[in-house]
Motif scaffolding. Sequence first.
Motif, PDB file in Angstrom:
ATOM      1  N   GLU A 240       0.840  -1.209   0.000  1.00  0.00           N
ATOM      2  CA  GLU A 240       0.000   0.000   0.000  1.00  0.00           C
ATOM      3  C   GLU A 240       0.873   1.256   0.000  1.00  0.00           C
ATOM      4  N   ILE A 241       1.789   1.304  -0.934  1.00  0.00           N
ATOM      5  CA  ILE A 241       2.748   2.407  -1.022  1.00  0.00           C
ATOM      6  C   ILE A 241       2.038   3.740  -1.207  1.00  0.00           C
ATOM      7  N   ASN A 242       0.857   3.726  -1.814  1.00  0.00           N
ATOM      8  CA  ASN A 242       0.108   4.953  -2.061  1.00  0.00           C
ATOM      9  C   ASN A 242      -0.485   5.565  -0.802  1.00  0.00           C
ATOM     10  N   SER A 243      -0.396   4.864   0.330  1.00  0.00           N
ATOM     11  CA  SER A 243      -0.918   5.420   1.583  1.00  0.00           C
ATOM     12  C   SER A 243       0.093   6.332   2.274  1.00  0.00           C
ATOM     13  N   LEU A 244       1.341   6.330   1.809  1.00  0.00           N
ATOM     14  CA  LEU A 244       2.339   7.218   2.399  1.00  0.00           C
ATOM     15  C   LEU A 244       2.034   8.668   2.043  1.00  0.00           C
ATOM     16  N   SER A 245       2.364   9.578   2.936  1.00  0.00           N
ATOM     17  CA  SER A 245       2.175  11.003   2.666  1.00  0.00           C
ATOM     18  C   SER A 245       3.155  11.451   1.580  1.00  0.00           C
ATOM     19  N   ALA A 246       2.856  12.578   0.953  1.00  0.00           N
ATOM     20  CA  ALA A 246       3.720  13.101  -0.107  1.00  0.00           C
ATOM     21  C   ALA A 246       5.153  13.349   0.378  1.00  0.00           C
ATOM     22  N   PRO A 247       5.368  13.948   1.569  1.00  0.00           N
ATOM     23  CA  PRO A 247       6.752  14.139   2.036  1.00  0.00           C
ATOM     24  C   PRO A 247       7.507  12.820   2.206  1.00  0.00           C
ATOM     25  N   LEU A 248       6.821  11.797   2.724  1.00  0.00           N
ATOM     26  CA  LEU A 248       7.484  10.509   2.893  1.00  0.00           C
ATOM     27  C   LEU A 248       7.770   9.853   1.546  1.00  0.00           C
ATOM     28  N   GLN A 249       6.868  10.027   0.593  1.00  0.00           N
ATOM     29  CA  GLN A 249       7.119   9.500  -0.749  1.00  0.00           C
ATOM     30  C   GLN A 249       8.353  10.170  -1.359  1.00  0.00           C
ATOM     31  N   ALA A 250       8.530  11.463  -1.087  1.00  0.00           N
ATOM     32  CA  ALA A 250       9.704  12.174  -1.599  1.00  0.00           C
ATOM     33  C   ALA A 250      10.980  11.624  -0.972  1.00  0.00           C
ATOM     34  N   LYS A 251      10.961  11.336   0.329  1.00  0.00           N
ATOM     35  CA  LYS A 251      12.136  10.769   0.994  1.00  0.00           C
ATOM     36  C   LYS A 251      12.427   9.365   0.490  1.00  0.00           C
ATOM     37  N   LEU A 252      11.377   8.602   0.221  1.00  0.00           N
ATOM     38  CA  LEU A 252      11.554   7.265  -0.325  1.00  0.00           C
ATOM     39  C   LEU A 252      12.176   7.340  -1.712  1.00  0.00           C
ATOM     40  N   LEU A 253      11.702   8.283  -2.527  1.00  0.00           N
ATOM     41  CA  LEU A 253      12.251   8.459  -3.868  1.00  0.00           C
ATOM     42  C   LEU A 253      13.743   8.787  -3.800  1.00  0.00           C
ATOM     43  N   ARG A 254      14.114   9.648  -2.887  1.00  0.00           N
ATOM     44  CA  ARG A 254      15.528  10.007  -2.730  1.00  0.00           C
ATOM     45  C   ARG A 254      16.354   8.785  -2.358  1.00  0.00           C
ATOM     46  N   ALA A 255      15.828   7.955  -1.458  1.00  0.00           N
ATOM     47  CA  ALA A 255      16.552   6.747  -1.046  1.00  0.00           C
ATOM     48  C   ALA A 255      16.742   5.797  -2.222  1.00  0.00           C
ATOM     49  N   LEU A 256      15.729   5.699  -3.077  1.00  0.00           N
ATOM     50  CA  LEU A 256      15.820   4.801  -4.229  1.00  0.00           C
ATOM     51  C   LEU A 256      16.802   5.335  -5.270  1.00  0.00           C
ATOM     52  N   GLN A 257      16.779   6.635  -5.484  1.00  0.00           N
ATOM     53  CA  GLN A 257      17.644   7.225  -6.502  1.00  0.00           C
ATOM     54  C   GLN A 257      19.116   7.212  -6.095  1.00  0.00           C
ATOM     55  N   GLU A 258      19.368   7.539  -4.829  1.00  0.00           N
ATOM     56  CA  GLU A 258      20.749   7.682  -4.378  1.00  0.00           C
ATOM     57  C   GLU A 258      21.283   6.439  -3.675  1.00  0.00           C
ATOM     58  N   LYS A 259      20.384   5.470  -3.425  1.00  0.00           N
ATOM     59  CA  LYS A 259      20.768   4.229  -2.734  1.00  0.00           C
ATOM     60  C   LYS A 259      21.426   4.523  -1.387  1.00  0.00           C
ATOM     61  N   THR A 260      20.918   5.558  -0.738  1.00  0.00           N
ATOM     62  CA  THR A 260      21.373   5.902   0.611  1.00  0.00           C
ATOM     63  C   THR A 260      20.158   6.265   1.451  1.00  0.00           C
ATOM     64  N   ILE A 261      20.300   6.117   2.763  1.00  0.00           N
ATOM     65  CA  ILE A 261      19.252   6.561   3.689  1.00  0.00           C
ATOM     66  C   ILE A 261      19.908   7.361   4.801  1.00  0.00           C
ATOM     67  N   ARG A 262      19.107   8.178   5.463  1.00  0.00           N
ATOM     68  CA  ARG A 262      19.593   8.922   6.618  1.00  0.00           C
ATOM     69  C   ARG A 262      18.650   8.669   7.782  1.00  0.00           C
ATOM     70  N   ARG A 263      19.197   8.160   8.876  1.00  0.00           N
ATOM     71  CA  ARG A 263      18.368   7.904  10.052  1.00  0.00           C
ATOM     72  C   ARG A 263      17.838   9.214  10.627  1.00  0.00           C
ATOM     73  N   LEU A 264      16.696   9.125  11.296  1.00  0.00           N
ATOM     74  CA  LEU A 264      16.138  10.301  11.954  1.00  0.00           C
ATOM     75  C   LEU A 264      17.121  10.825  12.992  1.00  0.00           C
ATOM     76  N   GLY A 265      17.398  12.119  12.940  1.00  0.00           N
ATOM     77  CA  GLY A 265      18.306  12.730  13.902  1.00  0.00           C
ATOM     78  C   GLY A 265      19.769  12.596  13.538  1.00  0.00           C
ATOM     79  N   ASP A 266      20.089  11.918  12.434  1.00  0.00           N
ATOM     80  CA  ASP A 266      21.478  11.706  12.033  1.00  0.00           C
ATOM     81  C   ASP A 266      21.919  12.809  11.069  1.00  0.00           C
ATOM     82  N   THR A 267      23.210  12.944  10.873  1.00  0.00           N
ATOM     83  CA  THR A 267      23.742  13.940   9.937  1.00  0.00           C
ATOM     84  C   THR A 267      24.470  13.304   8.769  1.00  0.00           C
ATOM     85  N   LYS A 268      24.570  11.989   8.767  1.00  0.00           N
ATOM     86  CA  LYS A 268      25.303  11.322   7.684  1.00  0.00           C
ATOM     87  C   LYS A 268      24.404  10.323   6.962  1.00  0.00           C
TER      88      LYS A 268
END
Length: 458
Positions: A240-268
């Motif tokens: 149910e990927i379509n249930s995510l909010s638009a901001p979260l979908q944008a963060k997911l897209l970034r993770a897919l494109q760059e193959k990186t993630i950033r933990r909440l509260g992290d700087t790297k």
Amino acid sequence: MTIPTIPEVYKELLDAIDVGIHIIDMDGSSLVYNRKMSEIEEMNKEEVLRKNIMEIFLFQSEEESRLLQALQSGKVHKNEKQVYFNFKGQEITTINDTFPLVSEGRRIGAVEIARDITKLQLLTRENAKERTAARFTFDQIIGDSPVLREVIHHAERAARTSSSVLIYGETGTGKELFAQSIHNASSRASAPFVSQNCAALPDSLIEGLLFGSVKGAFTGASSHAGLFEQAEGGTLMLDEINSLSAPLQAKLLRALQEKTIRRLGDTKDRKVDVRIIATMNEDPAAAIEENRLREDLYYRLSVVSIVVPPLRQRRQDIPVLTSYFISKYNEMFQLEVPAITEEVEAVFNRYDWPGNIRELEHMIEGAMNLIYSSEAIEYSHLPLHLRTKFSTSMDMLPPLEAEASTFVAKPLKTYLEDVEREYIQQMLARNNQNVTKTAAELGVSRQSLQYRIRRLEF
């Protein structure tokens, strides 16, 4: 200035609502503590009212209490997670709105509105191991209809790569079976398979669950790996990927494109090697047009698109599925049910199955709960809504052979799909197969038309 005394009628109203309400005065003493908040924090009102909150909750310092922050500095917190302990040592997890109470320009207290997610948080932890098991393979997908075999063939080819996959199908069609089968047939089979229903949790939880967090990211937060890191080297299925909010979908897209993630509260950023399989139970084109799915995320996810057919489009699979579920519940219930009667078979062949294979399984299970020995499943064992739909006597229905010799009825959705397919084919021919011109004449986006062409398989 103090908070005015709250009339009893208002207290009764506060007790009737389904969110927790906690109000304190300028001394930090509790003035209002409604029924729902009492249930969330598992404390009686008598244990809380007229006492300072630092006496009844275990915070290491006043800075950890959102309510005291609102009281002392006027700070407002919206939709934020808070983890804390009551004086009995029980862990409480809530999503809170906290803000000061102001009268004539002066703070006179603070209020907290809380939604309980304690049980949900525990359930998430308990199910963590279950999310890492992919049990199904392609040979366990039941059915021999041409439409199903074609979908399986497409999915088997998709298993050879690590491209993102978008699986679309109505509720109950078996989308996760295909996702698990793709994983188990791929080179990632020995790595984790992690699945998460994106509609099961609020945004305030799902972000930390997906990407992880570092200690201090929010009150009570500890360093933990999110689902992306847990699925390292393997597959992450997002239902149910379509249930995510638009901001979260944008963060997911970034993770897919760059193959990186950033933990909440992290700087790297952290590199991740994860294959994404996303599922939806609605037409992606409709979700895009109605702003429930970002178009750029759709392009990233739908490198491979798989449409799982509903049961009404693969009716010839109903007998083998029925037989499979009867065998399953014979073993589970220690029964010897041989089959279904001809009456029941006729009903099954005419029913539209809005709940698809899941509905068929539940119907078989429910019927076998009513059987005492080795009798076949009869018309009287079917649920009331089905018996009502097809009247009280199957004699009123024409035989299947007579029906087939004169007129072959189609479900409305199948008929409409046939009409849509023929019309689109005519329009494409009119425009010399130019998709852009055809989309403009049809009044839809080019991407929407391409999706419909794939879904209608021509």
